[in-house]
Design an enzyme around this catalytic site. Sequence first.
Site, short mmCIF file in Angstrom:
data_model
loop_
_atom_site.label_atom_id
_atom_site.label_comp_id
_atom_site.label_asym_id
_atom_site.label_seq_id
_atom_site.Cartn_x
_atom_site.Cartn_y
_atom_site.Cartn_z
N ARG A 163 0.84 -1.21 0.00
CA ARG A 163 0.00 0.00 0.00
C ARG A 163 0.88 1.26 0.00
O ARG A 163 0.58 2.23 0.67
CB ARG A 163 -0.96 0.01 1.20
CG ARG A 163 -1.88 -1.19 1.28
CD ARG A 163 -2.83 -1.28 0.09
NE ARG A 163 -3.61 -2.52 0.19
CZ ARG A 163 -3.22 -3.67 -0.38
NH1 ARG A 163 -2.10 -3.73 -1.06
NH2 ARG A 163 -3.98 -4.75 -0.27
N SER A 232 -11.28 -0.99 3.21
CA SER A 232 -10.43 -1.42 4.33
C SER A 232 -9.87 -0.19 5.03
O SER A 232 -9.15 0.60 4.43
CB SER A 232 -9.29 -2.30 3.82
OG SER A 232 -9.79 -3.48 3.23
N GLU A 327 -5.19 2.71 6.67
CA GLU A 327 -4.97 2.74 5.23
C GLU A 327 -5.68 3.94 4.60
O GLU A 327 -5.22 4.50 3.61
CB GLU A 327 -5.48 1.43 4.61
CG GLU A 327 -5.28 1.31 3.12
CD GLU A 327 -5.69 -0.05 2.59
OE1 GLU A 327 -6.16 -0.12 1.44
OE2 GLU A 327 -5.55 -1.06 3.32
#
Length: 347
Positions: A163, A232, A327
């Site tokens: 990520r 998420s 995130e």
Amino acid sequence: MQIQLGANLKPYHTFGIEQLAAQLVVAESIDDLKALYCSAEWASLPKLIIGKGSNMLFTCHYTGMVVVNRLNGIEHQQDDDYHRLHVAGGEDWPSLVSWCVEQGIGGLENLALIPGCAGSAPIQNIGAYGVEFKDVCDYVEYLCLETGTVKRLTMEECQFGYRDSIFKHQLYQKAVVTAVGLKFAKAWQPIIQYGPLKDLSSDCAIHDVYQRVCATRMEKLPDPAVMGNAGSFFKNPVISQQAFARLQIEHPDVVAYPAEQGVKVAAGWLIDQAGLKGHQIGGAKVHPKQALVIVNTGDASAQDVLMLAADIQQRVFNCYGIELEHEVRFIGESEETNLKQWMSEQA
């Protein structure tokens, strides 16, 4: 270009929380972007480029200009061995994946239904079910805000991580992704080693994988159009082999996967086992089916979401000694912020 003043951001981000931007403009061409970022008229104004707003939370009203990337277009070339796509940054990602499946182009099917635009994919190095954006990336083109020119990075130059990418570090606030180049081998092999894909046969078709991923996501993940969310919320933490061995002694059923620098533990499992599914503060709630997702039940404020995220982080740390990292991007008054900074401001 038409600039909206005092624009309501609710339709422009998937959390669907009421916040305002001092200015908002939709950019449909690279020339639009150059005019907004490189002209003296708007040079001093804080700016935020967004696609679908699917991975962010506006923590308060934004005092600058929100620029919505709507650059469109897909170019397809092929040779004996590969399909190659040049995809404009504003193209809808789920629609791109669907188009590839319809064309018989394999490689993106594991990334089906991830909300957002093509231009956001390399920034986050999006991933799901064993596939990451970097696995199909050939290059990324971006508008360099220092020179006003379009530049190209190879996949290796993008410095992709979990990520993560160069766009979060050396090129942070210095680049706007205008297009991505994708490369797919015609000798397609399914990636079906993860989760609900494991029981698919090795000779399954591209469409089979796509359908399974779509069905799984629709079953477990709430539709942002129905219940606001940013997907998420937390990253899966990577811990050392030694720390994992200790965790596994106390929790033999812990869900985890090998990672380059240790073991990646499922954040959703940690949150679930901490008893937080369905946990709610104000209008923000941990989704009862997928603990990794925080949802807006209809009237959530940014404060509700932030307080819930902080509570989850603290409880998971108390249970397992693991600190979760969000995130979702947090956008403050004029720049990006984070949960730690927000909490320190509340103290």
